[in-house]
Design a protein around this motif. Structure first.
Motif, PDB file in Angstrom:
ATOM      1  N   GLN A  44       0.842  -1.198   0.000  1.00 27.54           N
ATOM      2  CA  GLN A  44       0.000   0.000   0.000  1.00 27.54           C
ATOM      3  C   GLN A  44       0.873   1.243   0.000  1.00 27.54           C
ATOM      4  O   GLN A  44       1.670   1.467   0.899  1.00 27.54           O
ATOM      5  N   ARG A  45       0.720   2.069  -1.031  1.00 29.61           N
ATOM      6  CA  ARG A  45       1.550   3.276  -1.149  1.00 29.61           C
ATOM      7  C   ARG A  45       0.872   4.499  -0.562  1.00 29.61           C
ATOM      8  O   ARG A  45       1.514   5.452  -0.192  1.00 29.61           O
ATOM      9  N   ALA A  46      -0.447   4.496  -0.566  1.00 31.56           N
ATOM     10  CA  ALA A  46      -1.190   5.655  -0.065  1.00 31.56           C
ATOM     11  C   ALA A  46      -2.132   5.215   1.050  1.00 31.56           C
ATOM     12  O   ALA A  46      -2.654   4.098   1.030  1.00 31.56           O
ATOM     13  N   LYS A  47      -2.330   6.094   2.011  1.00 34.06           N
ATOM     14  CA  LYS A  47      -3.295   5.801   3.067  1.00 34.06           C
ATOM     15  C   LYS A  47      -4.693   6.282   2.682  1.00 34.06           C
ATOM     16  O   LYS A  47      -5.686   5.802   3.207  1.00 34.06           O
ATOM     17  N   SER A  48      -4.713   7.288   1.836  1.00 33.65           N
ATOM     18  CA  SER A  48      -5.999   7.863   1.433  1.00 33.65           C
ATOM     19  C   SER A  48      -5.954   8.269  -0.035  1.00 33.65           C
ATOM     20  O   SER A  48      -4.875   8.487  -0.601  1.00 33.65           O
ATOM     21  N   VAL A  49      -7.138   8.398  -0.596  1.00 29.97           N
ATOM     22  CA  VAL A  49      -7.291   8.904  -1.965  1.00 29.97           C
ATOM     23  C   VAL A  49      -8.234  10.095  -1.925  1.00 29.97           C
ATOM     24  O   VAL A  49      -9.264  10.061  -1.241  1.00 29.97           O
ATOM     25  N   ALA A  98       0.656  25.969 -12.265  1.00 27.33           N
ATOM     26  CA  ALA A  98       1.908  25.947 -13.025  1.00 27.33           C
ATOM     27  C   ALA A  98       3.098  26.081 -12.081  1.00 27.33           C
ATOM     28  O   ALA A  98       4.149  25.473 -12.285  1.00 27.33           O
ATOM     29  N   ASN A  99       2.897  26.844 -11.013  1.00 36.63           N
ATOM     30  CA  ASN A  99       3.970  27.056 -10.042  1.00 36.63           C
ATOM     31  C   ASN A  99       4.094  25.895  -9.061  1.00 36.63           C
ATOM     32  O   ASN A  99       4.980  25.890  -8.219  1.00 36.63           O
ATOM     33  N   ARG A 100       3.185  24.942  -9.169  1.00 36.83           N
ATOM     34  CA  ARG A 100       3.235  23.769  -8.269  1.00 36.83           C
ATOM     35  C   ARG A 100       3.332  22.475  -9.076  1.00 36.83           C
ATOM     36  O   ARG A 100       3.003  21.409  -8.558  1.00 36.83           O
ATOM     37  N   SER A 101       3.790  22.588 -10.287  1.00 38.61           N
ATOM     38  CA  SER A 101       3.837  21.398 -11.150  1.00 38.61           C
ATOM     39  C   SER A 101       4.802  20.349 -10.614  1.00 38.61           C
ATOM     40  O   SER A 101       4.710  19.180 -10.996  1.00 38.61           O
ATOM     41  N   HIS A 102       5.708  20.760  -9.731  1.00 39.61           N
ATOM     42  CA  HIS A 102       6.654  19.776  -9.177  1.00 39.61           C
ATOM     43  C   HIS A 102       5.942  18.751  -8.296  1.00 39.61           C
ATOM     44  O   HIS A 102       6.518  17.713  -7.981  1.00 39.61           O
ATOM     45  N   LEU A 349      -3.094  10.015  -2.211  1.00 40.06           N
ATOM     46  CA  LEU A 349      -3.110  10.043  -3.675  1.00 40.06           C
ATOM     47  C   LEU A 349      -4.235  10.973  -4.121  1.00 40.06           C
ATOM     48  O   LEU A 349      -5.400  10.737  -3.810  1.00 40.06           O
ATOM     49  N   VAL A 350      -3.871  12.040  -4.828  1.00 37.78           N
ATOM     50  CA  VAL A 350      -4.860  13.001  -5.319  1.00 37.78           C
ATOM     51  C   VAL A 350      -5.019  12.797  -6.825  1.00 37.78           C
ATOM     52  O   VAL A 350      -4.023  12.802  -7.563  1.00 37.78           O
ATOM     53  N   VAL A 351      -6.242  12.610  -7.261  1.00 39.39           N
ATOM     54  CA  VAL A 351      -6.523  12.436  -8.692  1.00 39.39           C
ATOM     55  C   VAL A 351      -7.625  13.419  -9.078  1.00 39.39           C
ATOM     56  O   VAL A 351      -8.675  13.447  -8.442  1.00 39.39           O
ATOM     57  N   ALA A 352      -7.367  14.228 -10.083  1.00 35.96           N
ATOM     58  CA  ALA A 352      -8.393  15.159 -10.571  1.00 35.96           C
ATOM     59  C   ALA A 352      -8.736  14.791 -12.006  1.00 35.96           C
ATOM     60  O   ALA A 352      -7.861  14.753 -12.869  1.00 35.96           O
ATOM     61  N   THR A 353     -10.009  14.530 -12.241  1.00 35.36           N
ATOM     62  CA  THR A 353     -10.422  14.134 -13.587  1.00 35.36           C
ATOM     63  C   THR A 353     -11.890  14.451 -13.833  1.00 35.36           C
ATOM     64  O   THR A 353     -12.682  14.537 -12.891  1.00 35.36           O
ATOM     65  N   GLY A 354     -12.208  14.610 -15.074  1.00 29.51           N
ATOM     66  CA  GLY A 354     -13.601  14.621 -15.493  1.00 29.51           C
ATOM     67  C   GLY A 354     -13.883  13.323 -16.211  1.00 29.51           C
ATOM     68  O   GLY A 354     -13.034  12.423 -16.254  1.00 29.51           O
ATOM     69  N   GLU A 355     -15.063  13.216 -16.819  1.00 29.54           N
ATOM     70  CA  GLU A 355     -15.410  11.975 -17.508  1.00 29.54           C
ATOM     71  C   GLU A 355     -14.900  11.958 -18.934  1.00 29.54           C
ATOM     72  O   GLU A 355     -14.981  10.934 -19.616  1.00 29.54           O
ATOM     73  N   THR A 376      -5.605  14.042 -17.067  1.00 26.27           N
ATOM     74  CA  THR A 376      -5.935  13.949 -15.647  1.00 26.27           C
ATOM     75  C   THR A 376      -4.705  14.351 -14.841  1.00 26.27           C
ATOM     76  O   THR A 376      -3.576  14.239 -15.323  1.00 26.27           O
ATOM     77  N   LEU A 377      -4.952  14.825 -13.637  1.00 23.34           N
ATOM     78  CA  LEU A 377      -3.863  15.254 -12.750  1.00 23.34           C
ATOM     79  C   LEU A 377      -3.720  14.257 -11.614  1.00 23.34           C
ATOM     80  O   LEU A 377      -4.710  13.838 -11.021  1.00 23.34           O
ATOM     81  N   TRP A 378      -2.483  13.942 -11.301  1.00 27.23           N
ATOM     82  CA  TRP A 378      -2.196  13.032 -10.196  1.00 27.23           C
ATOM     83  C   TRP A 378      -1.145  13.686  -9.306  1.00 27.23           C
ATOM     84  O   TRP A 378      -0.233  14.359  -9.792  1.00 27.23           O
ATOM     85  N   ALA A 379      -1.261  13.455  -8.024  1.00 24.59           N
ATOM     86  CA  ALA A 379      -0.252  13.998  -7.099  1.00 24.59           C
ATOM     87  C   ALA A 379      -0.187  13.116  -5.853  1.00 24.59           C
ATOM     88  O   ALA A 379      -1.173  12.478  -5.465  1.00 24.59           O
ATOM     89  N   GLY A 380       0.983  13.101  -5.236  1.00 19.47           N
ATOM     90  CA  GLY A 380       1.168  12.427  -3.947  1.00 19.47           C
ATOM     91  C   GLY A 380       0.965  10.930  -4.005  1.00 19.47           C
ATOM     92  O   GLY A 380       0.920  10.316  -5.083  1.00 19.47           O
ATOM     93  N   GLY A 381       0.864  10.325  -2.820  1.00 21.27           N
ATOM     94  CA  GLY A 381       0.458   8.927  -2.676  1.00 21.27           C
ATOM     95  C   GLY A 381       1.131   7.915  -3.572  1.00 21.27           C
ATOM     96  O   GLY A 381       0.440   7.091  -4.185  1.00 21.27           O
ATOM     97  N   GLY A 382       2.430   7.957  -3.669  1.00 17.15           N
ATOM     98  CA  GLY A 382       3.124   6.953  -4.463  1.00 17.15           C
ATOM     99  C   GLY A 382       3.466   7.410  -5.871  1.00 17.15           C
ATOM    100  O   GLY A 382       4.097   6.673  -6.618  1.00 17.15           O
ATOM    101  N   THR A 383       3.045   8.598  -6.236  1.00 25.18           N
ATOM    102  CA  THR A 383       3.436   9.137  -7.544  1.00 25.18           C
ATOM    103  C   THR A 383       4.632  10.066  -7.359  1.00 25.18           C
ATOM    104  O   THR A 383       4.923  10.518  -6.244  1.00 25.18           O
TER     105      THR A 383
END
Lengths: 440, 304
Positions: A44-49, A98-102, A349-355, A376-383
């Motif tokens: 398990q890489r992330a505790k939450s999504v 853009a300033n947080r793309s890291h 793990l943060v995931v931002a997406t539409g359909e 889609t945007l992904w951040a944290g949690g093992g990425t």
């Protein structure tokens, strides 16, 4: 403000057993004990999504996959700007992100359905009673050890006068996994008001009275005395879990946005989406395994505020530059900062997406129409942040690298939460799914 | 003693400059305090107030509100409605006004004449059920609006005979949109925003739709033009310096200057005819959206 309303279901002898069962059934995780508690799988890489659901389908070309060299009938009117990641560009509508793309992995080769369906919440087109569950329900089935609900869906407080709503449509629920793993729905407003509709159980159960735990427990004891002993025995565990939220001050506090500082409220912005994101952060911090933050109640991009989805066929550019992107840019940036500063980003793990995405071609009414390709945007949690995965063609029409399906999105989320292929097979979910290459 | 050491002249100069900058920005006055989502500020001479759009957090609808500039009280502009209303525009005397109505999946323009007790819902000219960005002429006789985010039409409200009173104002673009028209006080010209030259810029045209010309030319978005009471300057929103700020451009010199400076969004400027050197706009501070007023006393827009 945290609002617990009232729920009237009384017989002449008091609260009926039936009403109590109904009440318990509206608190989904209350029934989880029947299924037994599962232990988290290894790996398990992330505790939450945190699933940020941008219903309506954001235009990838006008946000995270700008195409400044595209044909004129495709090219976004918005300039592309550099990000902190070398070679990566967003449009000018998203300067904070853009300033947080890291922190971000931008997945540009998604290929979804091109319709307003829930593929990206379930991974499949199944329908009916045997339909596949929301990804959050899968996580909830495997992670329900806390006094907090394992799957919380945060939606605007307002109601829609037309169209379907994200809190009642198939795809937002547990499907064949059963109601026990349905999302626990919370309503949030721009005023930081939080409503918990499922806990509208007892007359006169006001926030003030909830703060008096002794009074609350007395009320619950009274409720028990009105139920026959068999019912009490049968429902004992359910009862315990159903009211653990009410009687656990720690758990209950997770839903109370008043605990946050004015500075933190300000960072997210006084919008329904901003305060919903803040509530989402509080919930993952408190240990909720899966939180879905719903941008809007519906898809339509017609009027500003929590009624406006990302379906920007008409006047789309005006809406993106005046409403959607400034609100999203601020709130999502604040979430990344907040999770990072609290040391939570690595475990969330943060995931931002539409359909879906939107057509490369600009239509005749100032917007773009439905299109399967999207970002889609992904951040944290093992990425790993500061990356772009995948690429689309010159006009943003088709992926030129391996396309990523909704099933792969769900499988990757499950894998990050330690729900491996064996566990998925045992549950009969996400069949045939593979992890997005390079994401974890 | 550390505190008794003389401060070097350079530091004093820097401090003086900082104080000067602070003084310049302190001209901004906060007019509302609730922090709710707002947009579309317009001055209404009839009630001597600013009419603006605000989110009703209970319903999610957008409502027209009015700000009394004397005591800064805020109240609904009209009775509560089950539809969203926004993009208020008003004639010079405040007697004729119009706004955009969103109901279900369609949007229309409504016009009211207080004195004549006359009203109209503007006819649909295209297949698409979407009309917005109305602008009313200073004499209250004409409403220009955008249909389908594509074509501008003008409605002769003085005549008010449905489709008979409509004339096409701009030609449809294949892949661009014209937005946000705003009349000059003379009624003879309009400013508007368009992405016809790719990114969003401010343009001018005559009130018969002819003589269209580009006014601004900058990388990024220029939008929401508002013409000054003397017709010599245009306030607008631009992100040319990284985020949305209010700018003013002089029509004679074509020189522009930023008038707000903040890390958050400033948008939807309107002029105060009673105080022609002041702007009211929608600003975001600490995540809250409110109305602000700023004096333009120190602007330098003369030709170099």
């Amino acid at each position: 403000m945290l609002e617990i309303g009232s729920f009237r279901s009384r017989a002449c002898q008091g609260v009926t057993r039936r009403s109590f069962v109904q009440a318990a059934a509206t608190v989904p995780w209350a029934l989880n004990t029947l299924a037994g508690r599962a232990t988290a799988a290894s790996g398990q890489r992330a505790k939450s999504v945190m699933m940020i659901w941008l219903w309506g389908g954001p235009s990838h070309i006008d946000t995270f996959d700008p195409k400044p060299e595209a044909d004129s009938h495709v090219r976004s009117p918005f300039q592309s700007i550099g990000t902190r990641t070398t070679g990566e560009h967003f449009t000018e509508l998203l300067p904070r992100l853009a300033n947080r793309s890291h922190h971000l992995t931008v997945l540009r080769s998604c290929r979804f359905s091109g319709n307003h369906d829930m593929l990206c919440l379930t991974g499949s087109r199944s329908r009916g009673a045997n339909r596949d569950p929301n990804f959050g329900s899968i996580v909830a089935q495997k992670h329900h050890d806390s006094s907090l609900p394992p799957f919380v869906s945060i939606a605007p407080q307002t109601t829609l006068s037309h169209g379907f709503q994200c809190i009642s449509s198939p795809g937002f629920d547990a499907g064949r996994l059963g109601a026990a793993y349905n999302p626990f729905i919370v309503r949030c407003s721009s005023e930081s008001e939080v409503q918990i509709p499922s806990l509208k159980l007892l007359d006169g159960l006001t926030p003030h009275r909830l703060s008096d735990r002794r009074l609350l427990l007395n009320q619950l004891d009274l409720l028990q005395r009105h139920l026959d002993s068999d019912a009490i025995n049968a429902l004992d565990k359910h009862h315990h879990n159903a009211y653990s939220l009410l009687t656990s001050s720690d758990a209950f506090r997770a839903f109370d946005l008043r605990q946050e500082s004015p500075r933190t409220h300000a960072a997210y912005g006084k919008t329904t989406f901003g305060q919903s994101m803040l509530l989402g952060r509080r919930l993952v911090e408190a240990g909720v395994p899966y939180v879905q933050v719903n941008w809007s109640l519906g898809v339509d991009g017609l009027e500003e505020g929590p009624l406006m989805g990302w379906d920007t066929h008409r006047n789309g550019f005006g809406q993106l530059m005046n409403y959607h992107c400034p609100v999203f840019d601020r709130a999502f940036s604040a979430l990344l900062d907040d999770l990072h500063e609290r040391g939570l980003l690595d475990q969330t793990l943060v995931v931002a997406t539409g359909e879906m995405g939107r057509t490369p071609e600009i239509n005749k009414i100032g917007g773009r129409d439905h299109w399967a390709t999207c970002s889609t945007l992904w951040a944290g949690g093992g990425t790993t942040g500061g990356r772009v995965i995948g690429k689309t063609d010159r006009n943003g029409g088709e992926p030129v690298s391996s396309p990523v399906s909704p099933l792969m999105v769900g499988t990757t989320i499950a894998e990050a939460m330690g729900i491996d292929s064996q566990a998925r097979a045992e549950l009969g979910v996400l069949r045939g799914g593979t992890v997005i290459e390079g994401m974890l | 003693m550390r505190f008794c050491q003389p401060i070097c002249p350079g530091l004093l100069l820097i401090l003086a400059l900082l104080v000067g900058v602070e003084a310049a920005w302190s001209q901004e006055q906060q007019l509302t305090e609730d922090g709710r989502l707002k947009r579309d500020a317009a001055y209404c001479a009839h009630s001597r107030c600013i009419v603006f759009t605000q989110e009703d957090h209970r319903t999610g609808k957008m409502r027209l509100m009015k700000l009394n500039l004397e005591d800064l009280s805020v109240s609904p502009f009209e009775a509560e409605s089950d539809e969203s209303r926004r993009e208020f525009s008003v004639s010079a005397d405040g007697n004729v006004y119009c706004f955009n109505v969103v109901r279900g999946l369609s949007s229309s323009i409504r016009v009211f004449d207080r004195k004549a007790s006359q009203q109209a819902t503007l006819p649909k000219m295209d297949k698409d059920p979407w009309s917005n960005w109305p602008a009313i002429s200073p004499d209250g006789k004409t409403v220009v609006w955008v249909e389908g985010a594509r074509v501008m039409y003008a409605y002769n409200f003085a005549e008010n005979k449905g489709r008979e009173s409509v004339r096409r104002f701009t030609a449809p673009g294949d892949d661009y949109s014209d937005y946000m028209p705003s009349f000059f006080p003379s009624g003879k010209q309009l400013a508007f925003a368009s992405n016809r030259d790719h990114d969003f810029e401010i343009y001018l045209m005559n009130s018969d739709g002819t003589g269209q010309q580009r006014l601004t030319e900058s990388r990024g978005i220029d939008m929401h033009p508002a013409v000054s009471p003397d017709g010599k300057r245009v306030a607008f929103t631009s992100n040319r310096d990284g985020n949305y700020e209010i700018y003013v451009i002089d029509l004679a010199t074509r020189k522009s200057q930023r008038v707000t400076q903040n890390e958050e969004v400033d948008n939807f400027a309107c002029w105060l005819p009673t105080r022609p050197n002041e702007l009211v706009y929608v600003g975001q501070r600490d995540g809250k959206t409110d109305l602000y007023r700023i004096s333009l006393g120190s602007l330098s827009l003369a030709a170099e």
